[in-house]
Design a protein around this motif. Structure first.
Motif, PDB file in Angstrom:
ATOM      1  N   VAL A  50      84.988  12.746  52.351  1.00 51.26           N
ATOM      2  CA  VAL A  50      86.223  12.972  51.594  1.00 51.26           C
ATOM      3  C   VAL A  50      87.207  13.701  52.511  1.00 51.26           C
ATOM      4  O   VAL A  50      86.899  14.773  53.028  1.00 51.26           O
ATOM      5  N   PRO A  51      88.383  13.140  52.759  1.00 48.02           N
ATOM      6  CA  PRO A  51      89.341  13.788  53.666  1.00 48.02           C
ATOM      7  C   PRO A  51      89.968  15.022  53.034  1.00 48.02           C
ATOM      8  O   PRO A  51      89.957  15.190  51.805  1.00 48.02           O
ATOM      9  N   ASP A  52      90.530  15.877  53.872  1.00 44.24           N
ATOM     10  CA  ASP A  52      91.252  17.044  53.368  1.00 44.24           C
ATOM     11  C   ASP A  52      92.557  16.641  52.690  1.00 44.24           C
ATOM     12  O   ASP A  52      93.005  17.289  51.741  1.00 44.24           O
ATOM     13  N   VAL A  53      93.198  15.578  53.198  1.00 42.53           N
ATOM     14  CA  VAL A  53      94.477  15.095  52.665  1.00 42.53           C
ATOM     15  C   VAL A  53      94.486  13.576  52.738  1.00 42.53           C
ATOM     16  O   VAL A  53      93.983  12.989  53.713  1.00 42.53           O
ATOM     17  N   LEU A  54      95.045  12.930  51.722  1.00 42.89           N
ATOM     18  CA  LEU A  54      95.206  11.481  51.723  1.00 42.89           C
ATOM     19  C   LEU A  54      96.678  11.145  51.950  1.00 42.89           C
ATOM     20  O   LEU A  54      97.554  11.735  51.312  1.00 42.89           O
ATOM     21  N   VAL A  55      96.953  10.198  52.864  1.00 45.89           N
ATOM     22  CA  VAL A  55      98.314   9.737  53.133  1.00 45.89           C
ATOM     23  C   VAL A  55      98.408   8.284  52.697  1.00 45.89           C
ATOM     24  O   VAL A  55      97.695   7.422  53.217  1.00 45.89           O
ATOM     25  N   ASP A  56      99.283   8.014  51.733  1.00 42.97           N
ATOM     26  CA  ASP A  56      99.434   6.664  51.194  1.00 42.97           C
ATOM     27  C   ASP A  56     100.625   5.982  51.843  1.00 42.97           C
ATOM     28  O   ASP A  56     101.776   6.341  51.606  1.00 42.97           O
ATOM     29  N   THR A  57     100.356   4.988  52.693  1.00 38.83           N
ATOM     30  CA  THR A  57     101.407   4.225  53.355  1.00 38.83           C
ATOM     31  C   THR A  57     101.367   2.763  52.935  1.00 38.83           C
ATOM     32  O   THR A  57     101.864   1.905  53.648  1.00 38.83           O
ATOM     33  N   SER A  58     100.776   2.485  51.784  1.00 39.71           N
ATOM     34  CA  SER A  58     100.454   1.109  51.408  1.00 39.71           C
ATOM     35  C   SER A  58     101.578   0.432  50.638  1.00 39.71           C
ATOM     36  O   SER A  58     102.642   0.138  51.186  1.00 39.71           O
ATOM     37  N   ALA A  59     101.338   0.157  49.361  1.00 43.99           N
ATOM     38  CA  ALA A  59     102.276  -0.568  48.507  1.00 43.99           C
ATOM     39  C   ALA A  59     102.048  -0.132  47.071  1.00 43.99           C
ATOM     40  O   ALA A  59     101.006   0.446  46.743  1.00 43.99           O
ATOM     41  N   PRO A  60     103.011  -0.405  46.173  1.00 45.40           N
ATOM     42  CA  PRO A  60     102.845   0.025  44.778  1.00 45.40           C
ATOM     43  C   PRO A  60     101.571  -0.476  44.121  1.00 45.40           C
ATOM     44  O   PRO A  60     101.032   0.189  43.224  1.00 45.40           O
ATOM     45  N   GLU A  61     101.063  -1.633  44.562  1.00 45.86           N
ATOM     46  CA  GLU A  61      99.873  -2.193  43.937  1.00 45.86           C
ATOM     47  C   GLU A  61      98.646  -1.290  44.103  1.00 45.86           C
ATOM     48  O   GLU A  61      97.722  -1.316  43.275  1.00 45.86           O
ATOM     49  N   ALA A  62      98.608  -0.507  45.169  1.00 47.22           N
ATOM     50  CA  ALA A  62      97.463   0.367  45.428  1.00 47.22           C
ATOM     51  C   ALA A  62      97.579   1.718  44.743  1.00 47.22           C
ATOM     52  O   ALA A  62      96.644   2.521  44.784  1.00 47.22           O
ATOM     53  N   HIS A  63      98.708   1.973  44.099  1.00 47.75           N
ATOM     54  CA  HIS A  63      98.984   3.298  43.565  1.00 47.75           C
ATOM     55  C   HIS A  63      97.939   3.802  42.574  1.00 47.75           C
ATOM     56  O   HIS A  63      97.512   4.960  42.674  1.00 47.75           O
ATOM     57  N   PRO A  64      97.476   2.987  41.613  1.00 49.69           N
ATOM     58  CA  PRO A  64      96.464   3.495  40.681  1.00 49.69           C
ATOM     59  C   PRO A  64      95.192   3.974  41.370  1.00 49.69           C
ATOM     60  O   PRO A  64      94.643   5.024  41.014  1.00 49.69           O
ATOM     61  N   GLN A  65      94.715   3.233  42.378  1.00 52.10           N
ATOM     62  CA  GLN A  65      93.522   3.642  43.105  1.00 52.10           C
ATOM     63  C   GLN A  65      93.742   4.938  43.865  1.00 52.10           C
ATOM     64  O   GLN A  65      92.868   5.803  43.913  1.00 52.10           O
ATOM     65  N   VAL A  66      94.918   5.061  44.468  1.00 53.86           N
ATOM     66  CA  VAL A  66      95.236   6.274  45.227  1.00 53.86           C
ATOM     67  C   VAL A  66      95.222   7.489  44.306  1.00 53.86           C
ATOM     68  O   VAL A  66      94.607   8.524  44.617  1.00 53.86           O
ATOM     69  N   LEU A  67      95.891   7.391  43.167  1.00 53.68           N
ATOM     70  CA  LEU A  67      95.944   8.520  42.239  1.00 53.68           C
ATOM     71  C   LEU A  67      94.568   8.842  41.674  1.00 53.68           C
ATOM     72  O   LEU A  67      94.202  10.019  41.550  1.00 53.68           O
ATOM     73  N   ASP A  68      93.799   7.810  41.359  1.00 51.92           N
ATOM     74  CA  ASP A  68      92.451   8.045  40.834  1.00 51.92           C
ATOM     75  C   ASP A  68      91.583   8.763  41.867  1.00 51.92           C
ATOM     76  O   ASP A  68      90.820   9.679  41.518  1.00 51.92           O
ATOM     77  N   TYR A  69      91.689   8.364  43.126  1.00 50.44           N
ATOM     78  CA  TYR A  69      90.878   8.992  44.170  1.00 50.44           C
ATOM     79  C   TYR A  69      91.260  10.465  44.338  1.00 50.44           C
ATOM     80  O   TYR A  69      90.390  11.346  44.397  1.00 50.44           O
ATOM     81  N   CYS A  70      92.560  10.736  44.408  1.00 57.17           N
ATOM     82  CA  CYS A  70      93.008  12.117  44.603  1.00 57.17           C
ATOM     83  C   CYS A  70      92.627  12.993  43.413  1.00 57.17           C
ATOM     84  O   CYS A  70      92.232  14.157  43.592  1.00 57.17           O
ATOM     85  N   ALA A  71      92.737  12.450  42.219  1.00 54.79           N
ATOM     86  CA  ALA A  71      92.378  13.222  41.029  1.00 54.79           C
ATOM     87  C   ALA A  71      90.882  13.489  40.978  1.00 54.79           C
ATOM     88  O   ALA A  71      90.440  14.607  40.658  1.00 54.79           O
ATOM     89  N   ALA A  72      90.085  12.478  41.295  1.00 53.64           N
ATOM     90  CA  ALA A  72      88.630  12.623  41.209  1.00 53.64           C
ATOM     91  C   ALA A  72      88.087  13.585  42.248  1.00 53.64           C
ATOM     92  O   ALA A  72      87.150  14.345  41.986  1.00 53.64           O
ATOM     93  N   HIS A  73      88.686  13.574  43.454  1.00 52.82           N
ATOM     94  CA  HIS A  73      88.165  14.391  44.556  1.00 52.82           C
ATOM     95  C   HIS A  73      89.009  15.634  44.840  1.00 52.82           C
ATOM     96  O   HIS A  73      88.709  16.369  45.785  1.00 52.82           O
TER      97      HIS A  73
END
Length: 238
Positions: A50-73
């Motif tokens: 699990v990284p110390d910080v997540l950097v999202d450089t992707s696209a709006p389609e990936a947004h739910p997964q990104v938020l779920d990961y940050c919230a869970a971890h």
């Protein structure tokens, strides 16, 4: 796959390995920052830890997964995707109640200076010295949306600081990477141009890493790159 060069800094997760994500991975490799997670649409999520910080450089389609990961971890997020929907921006605000979130519309330090110059100019161009102000932005062909988020933010900055809306926002799709953003102030017989040009994806990648380093120890909350650069420059001048 994730990479683990030597280094004592924060570990980074990168979602999206397009132009910005790939440049960020190269910057991390060059300065010894460990990339503990990568995620792409084709290869999915690959993590060594699990990284110390997540950097999202992707696209709006990936947004739910990104938020779920940050919230869970409970991982801080540097959100570099600018063309989100209103619902997605709201979800980002909700995540910020639990972890630090940097809304990174523009990652460049020189753009930060451009914004501060705009505010300084607004304070002086009042009454008989009032100017007509416009915004121009240029990106290469293929830019996803127009006007750019940075151009809209510059217009909002000017309106908030001066009490006057910009007269126009011009967008152009041509030329070389990466971008240009310009504020023009026009009076009778003269004009002032404040132009910021970025010619390499390394520039925003360095800004993303600076934001990640800042977010690692920040309290929960939603901030912009202005807060990041204001605090980092204050530390250097203290």
């Amino acid at each position: 796959m994730p990479e683990t060069p030597a280094g004592d800094g924060p570990t980074i997760g990168i979602v999206g390995l397009g132009r910005l994500g790939s440049a960020l991975r190269a910057v991390c490799r060059d300065n010894g920052t460990r990339v503990a997670l990568t995620a792409t649409r084709r290869r999915g999520w690959a993590a060594e830890a699990v990284p110390d910080v997540l950097v999202d450089t992707s696209a709006p389609e990936a947004h739910p997964q990104v938020l779920d990961y940050c919230a869970a971890h409970r991982v801080p997020l540097v959100a570099c995707v600018s063309n989100l929907t209103d619902t997605q921006w709201k979800a980002l605000e909700e995540l910020a109640g639990a972890v630090p979130v940097v809304r990174a519309t523009n990652l460049s330090f020189a753009h930060h200076l451009q914004v501060r110059i705009a505010e300084f100019t607004a304070a002086l161009t009042t009454g008989p010295f009032g100017a007509t102000t416009t915004v121009r932005e240029r990106h290469p062909l293929g830019k996803a949306h127009r006007p750019s988020a940075t151009a809209l933010a510059l217009a909002d900055t000017w309106a908030g600081a001066s009490g006057r809306a910009v007269a126009d926002i011009a967008d152009e799709r041509a030329g070389l990477p990466v971008s240009e953003h310009e504020l023009t102030h026009t009076w009778d017989g003269e004009s002032l141009h404040v132009r910021h040009h970025v010619g390499s994806w390394t520039v925003p990648a360095r800004g993303a890493l600076a934001a990640a380093q800042w977010a690692r120890t920040a309290p929960p909350g939603l901030v912009t790159m202005r807060t990041v650069y204001d605090e980092l420059t204050a530390r250097n001048t203290a």
